[in-house]
Design a protein around this motif. Structure first.
Motif, PDB file in Angstrom:
ATOM      1  N   PRO A 192      -3.011  20.809  34.598  1.00  0.00           N
ATOM      2  CA  PRO A 192      -2.634  21.905  33.693  1.00  0.00           C
ATOM      3  C   PRO A 192      -1.581  22.848  34.281  1.00  0.00           C
ATOM      4  CG  PRO A 192      -5.016  21.627  33.696  1.00  0.00           C
ATOM      5  CD  PRO A 192      -4.471  20.712  34.749  1.00  0.00           C
ATOM      6  N   ALA A 193      -1.695  23.140  35.573  1.00  0.00           N
ATOM      7  CA  ALA A 193      -0.751  24.073  36.182  1.00  0.00           C
ATOM      8  C   ALA A 193       0.654  23.473  36.230  1.00  0.00           C
ATOM      9  CB  ALA A 193      -1.220  24.451  37.582  1.00  0.00           C
ATOM     10  N   ALA A 208       2.124  23.627  32.806  1.00  0.00           N
ATOM     11  CA  ALA A 208       2.517  25.000  32.496  1.00  0.00           C
ATOM     12  C   ALA A 208       3.851  25.321  33.156  1.00  0.00           C
ATOM     13  CB  ALA A 208       1.441  25.971  32.947  1.00  0.00           C
ATOM     14  N   ALA A 209       3.966  24.935  34.429  1.00  0.00           N
ATOM     15  CA  ALA A 209       5.207  25.225  35.141  1.00  0.00           C
ATOM     16  C   ALA A 209       6.376  24.466  34.529  1.00  0.00           C
ATOM     17  CB  ALA A 209       5.055  24.881  36.614  1.00  0.00           C
ATOM     18  N   PHE A 265      -2.517  39.596  36.893  1.00  0.00           N
ATOM     19  CA  PHE A 265      -2.556  38.214  36.413  1.00  0.00           C
ATOM     20  C   PHE A 265      -1.163  37.763  35.976  1.00  0.00           C
ATOM     21  CE2 PHE A 265      -3.198  34.948  33.190  1.00  0.00           C
ATOM     22  CZ  PHE A 265      -4.043  34.081  33.864  1.00  0.00           C
ATOM     23  N   ALA A 276       0.930  34.702  37.621  1.00  0.00           N
ATOM     24  CA  ALA A 276       1.315  33.557  36.787  1.00  0.00           C
ATOM     25  C   ALA A 276       2.829  33.375  36.781  1.00  0.00           C
ATOM     26  CB  ALA A 276       0.782  33.745  35.369  1.00  0.00           C
ATOM     27  N   GLU A 312       3.973  32.212  40.260  1.00  0.00           N
ATOM     28  CA  GLU A 312       3.577  30.830  40.570  1.00  0.00           C
ATOM     29  C   GLU A 312       4.492  29.847  39.842  1.00  0.00           C
ATOM     30  OE1 GLU A 312       1.654  29.356  42.684  1.00  0.00           O
ATOM     31  OE2 GLU A 312       0.584  31.071  43.518  1.00  0.00           O
ATOM     32  N   GLN A 313       4.816  30.154  38.594  1.00  0.00           N
ATOM     33  CA  GLN A 313       5.708  29.265  37.849  1.00  0.00           C
ATOM     34  C   GLN A 313       7.109  29.270  38.458  1.00  0.00           C
ATOM     35  OE1 GLN A 313       5.779  29.045  33.679  1.00  0.00           O
ATOM     36  NE2 GLN A 313       3.569  29.231  33.419  1.00  0.00           N
ATOM     37  N   LEU A 351       6.242  34.227  29.985  1.00  0.00           N
ATOM     38  CA  LEU A 351       6.344  32.972  30.727  1.00  0.00           C
ATOM     39  C   LEU A 351       7.479  32.089  30.203  1.00  0.00           C
ATOM     40  CD1 LEU A 351       2.537  32.300  31.212  1.00  0.00           C
ATOM     41  CD2 LEU A 351       4.185  32.902  32.990  1.00  0.00           C
ATOM     42  N   MET A 392      -5.295  28.034  35.084  1.00  0.00           N
ATOM     43  CA  MET A 392      -4.327  26.993  35.451  1.00  0.00           C
ATOM     44  C   MET A 392      -3.285  26.795  34.366  1.00  0.00           C
ATOM     45  SD  MET A 392      -6.653  24.078  37.294  1.00  0.00           S
ATOM     46  CE  MET A 392      -5.269  22.992  37.690  1.00  0.00           C
ATOM     47  N   ARG A 436      -1.775  28.828  32.845  1.00  0.00           N
ATOM     48  CA  ARG A 436      -0.683  29.791  32.996  1.00  0.00           C
ATOM     49  C   ARG A 436       0.225  29.436  34.168  1.00  0.00           C
ATOM     50  NH1 ARG A 436      -2.096  30.184  28.363  1.00  0.00           N
ATOM     51  NH2 ARG A 436      -3.063  32.059  27.515  1.00  0.00           N
ATOM     52  N   GLY A 437      -0.027  28.261  34.753  1.00  0.00           N
ATOM     53  CA  GLY A 437       0.845  27.795  35.833  1.00  0.00           C
ATOM     54  C   GLY A 437       0.328  28.114  37.218  1.00  0.00           C
ATOM     55  N   ILE A 438      -0.939  28.502  37.316  1.00  0.00           N
ATOM     56  CA  ILE A 438      -1.499  28.844  38.621  1.00  0.00           C
ATOM     57  C   ILE A 438      -2.284  27.635  39.145  1.00  0.00           C
ATOM     58  CG2 ILE A 438      -3.022  30.448  39.843  1.00  0.00           C
ATOM     59  CD1 ILE A 438      -2.351  32.481  37.544  1.00  0.00           C
ATOM     60  N   PRO A 439      -1.854  27.030  40.260  1.00  0.00           N
ATOM     61  CA  PRO A 439      -2.504  25.823  40.771  1.00  0.00           C
ATOM     62  C   PRO A 439      -3.996  26.033  41.057  1.00  0.00           C
ATOM     63  CG  PRO A 439      -0.443  26.236  41.938  1.00  0.00           C
ATOM     64  CD  PRO A 439      -0.714  27.443  41.096  1.00  0.00           C
TER      65      PRO A 439
END
Lengths: 251, 505
Positions: free
Chosen positions: A74-75, A78-79, A100, A104, A107-108, A164, B459, B461-464
């Protein structure tokens, strides 16, 4: 942008097949509405697109910009630009909404090899997005979704979506639990994100939302398959005559 | 011991009578044989140049200890310890350890890397023994300059320590090793040592009283607010003194002190058994804040080789309106057995306990607190957050009691447990006892699991995955993290994330 080919998927725990040979193509810039009666697999489809592990794809493929995403977690999805606005956003106690958002976004950016955002730039982006959605900055200091009303949760989802900057937005029953004023604000927020390089998949029960977010295409999902596709008039047709006719044709 | 051998050789060369200088005897005596006896205790005491009252104190403890049995009530399991198979006094560098980083558990090194610890410090933390001193060059990088009070100070040479000592001395604060205090300030040590944790207190405290080798001593005189956070790392520790550490902190009337113990970097230690004793004394209107980050080696993936941490920590709010606050972040050790407590003796005194206990792998934690209300209008607050992952067992054990005379005693307890995965366990064992009808005790407890829904949401939201778990867990422990001094708070958050790595998937 999104190509779902003969997708079959089942629940890992009990093996129940939910998606049974689903085909769907959504082009860049297109807003596609997915409609269908309860239990037709709409929410499952959104989870599978986002990579939830409770479902297992047994056949077929999902291509995003021509690449299969089935192996991505999923991550990673998302990225890569896939965003899911949840029907029931989760509460994250102790984690301030602002914090948060920062984690987020960064991380992306990290996944894409970009530098983390500078704090002033981050704050500016958040303020602008919050203003657009008529959200109070004080709310963003509270833990994410904890004690938020139904409307506040949905707004927080759209806020995240805006910040995002995804390329494929999947909105799962975003209209559920919204009063008419909140529905307008949320829809305006979504409409502001329509762009030639961005596709949207809007999952909804009712035609109501589609009065505010006018789709380019409408697809009816039934028993895990797209049984009928059309333009926005199909949604009006369904509203007037119910699913029976469409389902009858498919059966 | 190459250095000592070298000295002997040189002495031989210059033809000095070796017996006259007693080199050989000295060397032979540098390590006491295994096991415990009155002779060993006399040896330790003599080594440390202690006055006779100290030796008597130790011997009394020892004589009591031989009559005691190791307690078994905690929810921890380990093979029976053979107390005659332990060295109670070993001179620095006399036990074999790794000689280069390539001998050290690679998992440990990975953690150092993630915490951003430079190589040289990794070696020291991992207990690598250098034979050539020149290999230890000066630290050249600034990676950890900001906000790393604890780690910095160890390596910032003696000058830093003396600078701090000067500033402390000006304020009238005494901060030194307990051995030094026994020699330099015997009246204070005699007055307070064992006054909170008596030599007869419990099996491990009694053992500690007999054999403790070193520890910290802090004395803050009347009306003085200690000008800085005190950390174990400002005091140059003798090596190998950590096993039976003894700490004594006294805050006189109206004094304030904040003390930090430990380090976020995992520390290797040759000694498997650790049984420390910490005593805090707060007189009228005094406040002591004691923060710990404990991250000793938890053992390998199968849980072998980890540290047993059996410690007795207790604070005595001896004066009216005094306050003692314990904050702890526990992520290390194979077995933790620890209950920092407060005796609320003075009227209007208050005690606090904020705890985060993280267990992963095969770690076992049995930790909590005791709040003993004796004075009038005393209050206490307990916030405990236990996080269990892997195959670990995490128990909160707490006691709140109000004495007959403790009118209007108040306590608020909140114990939350978080489970990650389905092979671990969390247990809450609260004891409450009110002998005074005006006491008001509140207890809240929750146990929750990180749900798949929550993890998936974060996750998405792009957080591993591992960052997602760390984020959720750090949200869970936020109330406690906020109690830590700033520099520690940031590191503690990072540490919690690292401790839980590999707990999923």
């Amino acid at each position: 942008m999104l190509e779902i080919k003969n997708l079959h998927a089942r629940i890992v725990d009990d093996g129940t097949e939910i998606i049974r040979g689903l085909n769907l193509t959504v082009k860049a810039g297109e807003v596609a509405a997915i409609m269908g009666p309860n239990g037709s697999g709409k929410s499952t489809l959104s989870y599978i697109l986002a990579g939830r592990e409770d479902y297992e794809v047994t056949e077929g493929d999902i291509l995003y910009n021509g690449q299969s995403i089935l192996e991505m977690d999923p991550a990673e999805r998302a990225a890569a630009g896939i965003f899911l606005a949840f029907q029931y956003p989760m509460e994250i106690p102790g984690v301030a909404t602002m914090e948060f958002l920062k984690v987020a976004m960064n991380e992306q950016r990290k996944a894409r090899g970009e530098e983390p955002l500078k704090i002033p730039e981050f704050l500016k982006r958040v303020k602008d997005a919050a203003a657009l959605l008529n959200m109070d900055m004080a709310m963003l200091k509270r833990p994410l979704n904890v004690g938020f009303s139904g409307g506040e949760k949905k707004r927080a989802e759209i806020l995240q979506m805006k910040l995002l900057e995804p390329k494929l937005c999947v909105l799962d029953e975003t209209d559920s639990g919204l009063d008419i004023d909140a529905l307008k604000i949320v829809s305006e927020g979504v409409n502001a994100l329509r762009a030639p390089d961005r596709a949207m998949v809007i999952i909804t029960h009712y035609q109501r939302l589609l009065q505010y977010i006018v789709p380019d295409s409408v697809h009816v999902l039934y028993r895990g398959q797209v049984v009928k596709s059309g333009d926005k008039s199909l949604a009006l047709d369904l509203e007037a005559n119910g699913y029976a006719g469409v389902i009858g044709e498919a059966a | 011991m190459p250095a000592v051998q070298d000295t002997i050789d040189r002495v031989r060369k210059i033809d000095v009578d070796q017996y006259k200088y007693g080199f050989q005897t000295e060397i032979a005596m540098d390590k006491a044989p295994k096991g415990l006896s009155e002779d060993i205790i006399r040896f330790i005491s003599a080594k440390k140049d202690e006055p006779s009252w100290m030796l008597e104190w130790r011997l009394e403890a020892y004589r009591r200890w031989v009559t005691l049995e190791a307690p078994t009530w905690a929810r921890v399991h380990y093979p029976k310890i053979d107390f005659q198979d332990i060295y109670y006094y070993a001179a620095p560098k006399s036990t074999p350890g790794p000689t280069s980083l390539s001998d050290v558990d690679p998992e440990l090194l990975k953690v150092y890397e993630k915490l951003g610890i430079p190589l040289r410090e990794q070696e020291i933390l991992a207990g690598v023994q250098k034979t050539d001193v020149s290999e230890l060059e000066e630290p050249s990088d600034n990676v950890y300059k900001s906000g790393r009070v604890a780690v910095d100070a160890v390596f910032d040479s003696v000058s830093v320590v003396t600078t701090f000592k000067k500033e402390l001395a000006q304020a009238g604060v005494i901060f030194c090793s307990i051995s030094e205090a026994i020699r330099e300030h015997p009246e204070l040590v005699q007055k307070y040592l064992g006054s909170v944790v008596p030599t007869s207190d419990n099996f491990y405290a009694t053992l500690n009283s007999a054999v403790f080798t070193d520890g910290s001593f802090v004395f803050v005189p009347k009306g003085v607010r200690c000008p800085m956070e005190l950390s174990t790392y400002f005091r140059m520790n003798e090596k190998n003194t950590g096993q039976f550490e003894r700490t004594l902190i006294i805050a006189e009337e109206g004094a304030y002190v904040s003390y930090l113990e430990g380090c976020t970097a995992p520390q290797r230690d040759e000694n498997q058994l650790h049984a420390a004793v910490v005593e805090l004394v707060a007189l009228d209107d005094a406040e002591i804040k004691y923060s710990t980050v404990q991250n000793w080696y938890p053992g390998d993936a199968e849980g072998k080789g980890g540290i047993y941490n059996f410690v007795t920590k207790r604070g005595d709010c001896r004066g009216d309106r005094s306050k003692i606050s314990w904050t702890q972040v526990e992520t290390g050790s194979a077995i933790t057995w620890k209950y920092p407590s407060c005796i609320l003796r003075g009227d209007d005194s208050s005690g606090e306990f904020y705890s985060i206990a993280v267990s992963n792998g095969y770690q076992q934690v049995d930790s909590g607190t005791k709040m003993i209300h004796l004075g009038k209008n005393t209050s206490s607050r307990i916030i405990s957050k236990g996080i269990a992952a892997g195959f670990s067992q995490n128990t909160y054990r707490g006691q709140v009691s109000a004495h007959r005379k403790a009118t209007n005693a108040r306590n608020f307890t909140n114990c939350d447990s978080l489970l990650i995965g389905d092979q671990c366990g969390a247990h809450t064992v609260p004891y409450m006892e009110a002998k005074n009808a005006t006491a008001q005790f509140e207890h809240e407890a929750t146990t929750s699991k990180i749900s798949e829904d929550q993890k998936f949401y974060v996750m998405q939201r792009g957080i591993p995955e591992e960052e997602a778990i760390a984020l959720i867990v750090n949200g869970f422990v936020k109330d406690v993290i906020q109690q830590l001094p700033m520099e520690f708070a940031v590191e503690a958050q990072k540490l919690i994330g690292i401790s839980l790595e590999g707990s999923v998937g």
